[in-house]
Design a protein around this motif. Structure first.
Motif, PDB file in Angstrom:
ATOM      1  N   ALA A 210       0.707  -1.187   0.121  1.00 47.69           N
ATOM      2  CA  ALA A 210      -0.122  -0.082  -0.057  1.00 47.69           C
ATOM      3  C   ALA A 210       0.932   1.205   0.031  1.00 47.69           C
ATOM      4  N   ASP A 211       2.031   1.267   0.607  1.00 46.87           N
ATOM      5  CA  ASP A 211       3.007   2.477   0.765  1.00 46.87           C
ATOM      6  C   ASP A 211       4.030   2.561  -0.408  1.00 46.87           C
ATOM      7  N   ALA A 212       3.699   1.752  -1.591  1.00 49.16           N
ATOM      8  CA  ALA A 212       4.582   1.695  -2.677  1.00 49.16           C
ATOM      9  C   ALA A 212       4.882   2.876  -3.209  1.00 49.16           C
ATOM     10  N   ALA A 213       6.057   3.184  -3.699  1.00 49.63           N
ATOM     11  CA  ALA A 213       6.431   4.241  -4.418  1.00 49.63           C
ATOM     12  C   ALA A 213       7.016   3.909  -5.799  1.00 49.63           C
ATOM     13  N   PHE A 214       6.670   4.503  -6.920  1.00 47.77           N
ATOM     14  CA  PHE A 214       7.326   4.056  -8.215  1.00 47.77           C
ATOM     15  C   PHE A 214       8.256   4.962  -8.768  1.00 47.77           C
ATOM     16  N   THR A 215       9.134   4.560  -9.652  1.00 53.89           N
ATOM     17  CA  THR A 215      10.282   5.374 -10.380  1.00 53.89           C
ATOM     18  C   THR A 215       9.760   5.115 -11.859  1.00 53.89           C
ATOM     19  N   GLY A 216      10.627   6.056 -12.871  1.00 53.39           N
ATOM     20  CA  GLY A 216      10.168   5.961 -13.938  1.00 53.39           C
ATOM     21  C   GLY A 216      10.814   4.957 -14.830  1.00 53.39           C
ATOM     22  N   GLY A 217       9.870   4.572 -15.513  1.00 51.26           N
ATOM     23  CA  GLY A 217       9.954   3.213 -16.238  1.00 51.26           C
ATOM     24  C   GLY A 217       9.480   1.976 -15.649  1.00 51.26           C
ATOM     25  N   GLU A 218       8.976   2.034 -14.467  1.00 49.59           N
ATOM     26  CA  GLU A 218       8.221   0.900 -13.959  1.00 49.59           C
ATOM     27  C   GLU A 218       6.773   0.865 -14.381  1.00 49.59           C
ATOM     28  N   VAL A 219       6.558  -0.533 -14.317  1.00 42.47           N
ATOM     29  CA  VAL A 219       5.060  -1.033 -14.687  1.00 42.47           C
ATOM     30  C   VAL A 219       4.338  -0.709 -13.512  1.00 42.47           C
ATOM     31  N   VAL A 220       3.133  -0.134 -13.750  1.00 40.06           N
ATOM     32  CA  VAL A 220       2.123   0.163 -12.539  1.00 40.06           C
ATOM     33  C   VAL A 220       0.947  -0.685 -12.981  1.00 40.06           C
ATOM     34  N   SER A 221       0.530  -1.728 -12.255  1.00 38.32           N
ATOM     35  CA  SER A 221      -0.675  -2.504 -12.385  1.00 38.32           C
ATOM     36  C   SER A 221      -1.646  -2.834 -11.225  1.00 38.32           C
ATOM     37  N   GLY A 222      -2.689  -3.055 -11.589  1.00 33.34           N
ATOM     38  CA  GLY A 222      -3.689  -3.138 -10.639  1.00 33.34           C
ATOM     39  C   GLY A 222      -5.101  -3.686 -11.205  1.00 33.34           C
ATOM     40  N   GLN A 223      -6.126  -3.386 -10.095  1.00 33.01           N
ATOM     41  CA  GLN A 223      -7.481  -3.578 -10.753  1.00 33.01           C
ATOM     42  C   GLN A 223      -8.360  -2.690 -10.305  1.00 33.01           C
ATOM     43  N   VAL A 224      -9.337  -2.141 -11.207  1.00 30.41           N
ATOM     44  CA  VAL A 224     -10.488  -1.175 -10.633  1.00 30.41           C
ATOM     45  C   VAL A 224     -11.649  -2.097 -10.067  1.00 30.41           C
ATOM     46  N   VAL A 225     -12.107  -1.673  -9.151  1.00 27.79           N
ATOM     47  CA  VAL A 225     -13.125  -2.412  -8.416  1.00 27.79           C
ATOM     48  C   VAL A 225     -14.267  -1.647  -8.452  1.00 27.79           C
ATOM     49  N   LEU A 226     -15.406  -1.944  -8.828  1.00 31.56           N
ATOM     50  CA  LEU A 226     -16.672  -1.201  -8.979  1.00 31.56           C
ATOM     51  C   LEU A 226     -17.803  -1.857  -8.375  1.00 31.56           C
ATOM     52  N   GLU A 227     -18.219  -1.786  -7.320  1.00 31.25           N
ATOM     53  CA  GLU A 227     -19.500  -2.126  -6.747  1.00 31.25           C
ATOM     54  C   GLU A 227     -20.658  -1.540  -6.809  1.00 31.25           C
ATOM     55  N   LEU A 228     -21.881  -1.929  -7.351  1.00 34.31           N
ATOM     56  CA  LEU A 228     -22.865  -1.372  -7.774  1.00 34.31           C
ATOM     57  C   LEU A 228     -24.015  -1.630  -6.648  1.00 34.31           C
ATOM     58  N   ARG A 229     -25.085  -0.738  -6.557  1.00 33.67           N
ATOM     59  CA  ARG A 229     -26.221  -0.924  -5.825  1.00 33.67           C
ATOM     60  C   ARG A 229     -27.016  -2.003  -6.307  1.00 33.67           C
ATOM     61  N   ARG A 230     -27.175  -2.145  -7.654  1.00 35.81           N
ATOM     62  CA  ARG A 230     -28.248  -3.031  -8.363  1.00 35.81           C
ATOM     63  C   ARG A 230     -27.785  -3.382  -9.568  1.00 35.81           C
ATOM     64  N   ASP A 231     -28.417  -4.043 -10.363  1.00 36.22           N
ATOM     65  CA  ASP A 231     -28.115  -4.631 -11.791  1.00 36.22           C
ATOM     66  C   ASP A 231     -27.979  -3.203 -12.718  1.00 36.22           C
ATOM     67  N   THR A 232     -26.811  -3.013 -13.243  1.00 35.28           N
ATOM     68  CA  THR A 232     -26.876  -2.043 -13.983  1.00 35.28           C
ATOM     69  C   THR A 232     -25.955  -2.160 -15.359  1.00 35.28           C
ATOM     70  N   ARG A 233     -26.792  -1.612 -16.698  1.00 33.93           N
ATOM     71  CA  ARG A 233     -25.937  -1.749 -17.863  1.00 33.93           C
ATOM     72  C   ARG A 233     -24.912  -0.558 -17.956  1.00 33.93           C
ATOM     73  N   VAL A 234     -23.699  -1.150 -18.336  1.00 27.91           N
ATOM     74  CA  VAL A 234     -22.713  -0.153 -18.594  1.00 27.91           C
ATOM     75  C   VAL A 234     -22.079  -0.381 -19.830  1.00 27.91           C
ATOM     76  N   HIS A 235     -22.308   0.935 -20.523  1.00 33.97           N
ATOM     77  CA  HIS A 235     -21.735   0.973 -22.066  1.00 33.97           C
ATOM     78  C   HIS A 235     -20.402   1.220 -22.277  1.00 33.97           C
ATOM     79  N   SER A 236     -19.797   1.794 -21.479  1.00 32.60           N
ATOM     80  CA  SER A 236     -18.372   2.150 -21.519  1.00 32.60           C
ATOM     81  C   SER A 236     -17.607   2.691 -20.141  1.00 32.60           C
ATOM     82  N   MET A 237     -16.536   2.422 -19.914  1.00 38.12           N
ATOM     83  CA  MET A 237     -15.761   2.690 -18.833  1.00 38.12           C
ATOM     84  C   MET A 237     -14.290   2.921 -19.176  1.00 38.12           C
ATOM     85  N   LYS A 238     -13.806   4.212 -18.732  1.00 35.75           N
ATOM     86  CA  LYS A 238     -12.229   4.176 -19.138  1.00 35.75           C
ATOM     87  C   LYS A 238     -11.693   5.059 -17.571  1.00 35.75           C
TER      88      LYS A 238
END
Length: 86
Positions: A17-45
């Motif tokens: 959690a306290d990571a620091a990154f330097t130039g040229g390093e690859v930063v990766s992870g995941q987006v976590v989206l929690e919805l209150r109900r079923d929802t149609r998603v057309h696009s996300m960026k």
């Protein structure tokens, strides 16, 4: 999708959690989206920006005259489509 249908949204980067990154390093992870109900998603960026800033004072001479310095470097700006609209 309306904003009131979103329960939570977070970006979880891989590594410690306290990571620091330097130039040229690859930063990766995941987006976590929690919805209150079923929802149609057309696009996300996701847009990310990596910036480093520094501020320091230097004392010059016996009269305590200070030079005030600031530096800012933008390492990256990236937009990535996670779901592309049709």
């Amino acid at each position: 999708m309306t904003l009131n249908s979103i329960k939570s949204f977070s970006l979880e980067l891989d590594g410690p959690a306290d990571a620091a990154f330097t130039g040229g390093e690859v930063v990766s992870g995941q987006v976590v989206l929690e919805l209150r109900r079923d929802t149609r998603v057309h696009s996300m960026k996701v847009q990310g920006r990596g910036v480093a800033t520094a501020h320091w004072l230097e004392n010059r001479g016996m009269n305590s005259v200070y030079n005030d310095y600031t530096s800012k470097i933008t390492y990256f700006r990236k937009r990535q489509h996670l779901i592309r609209g049709q």
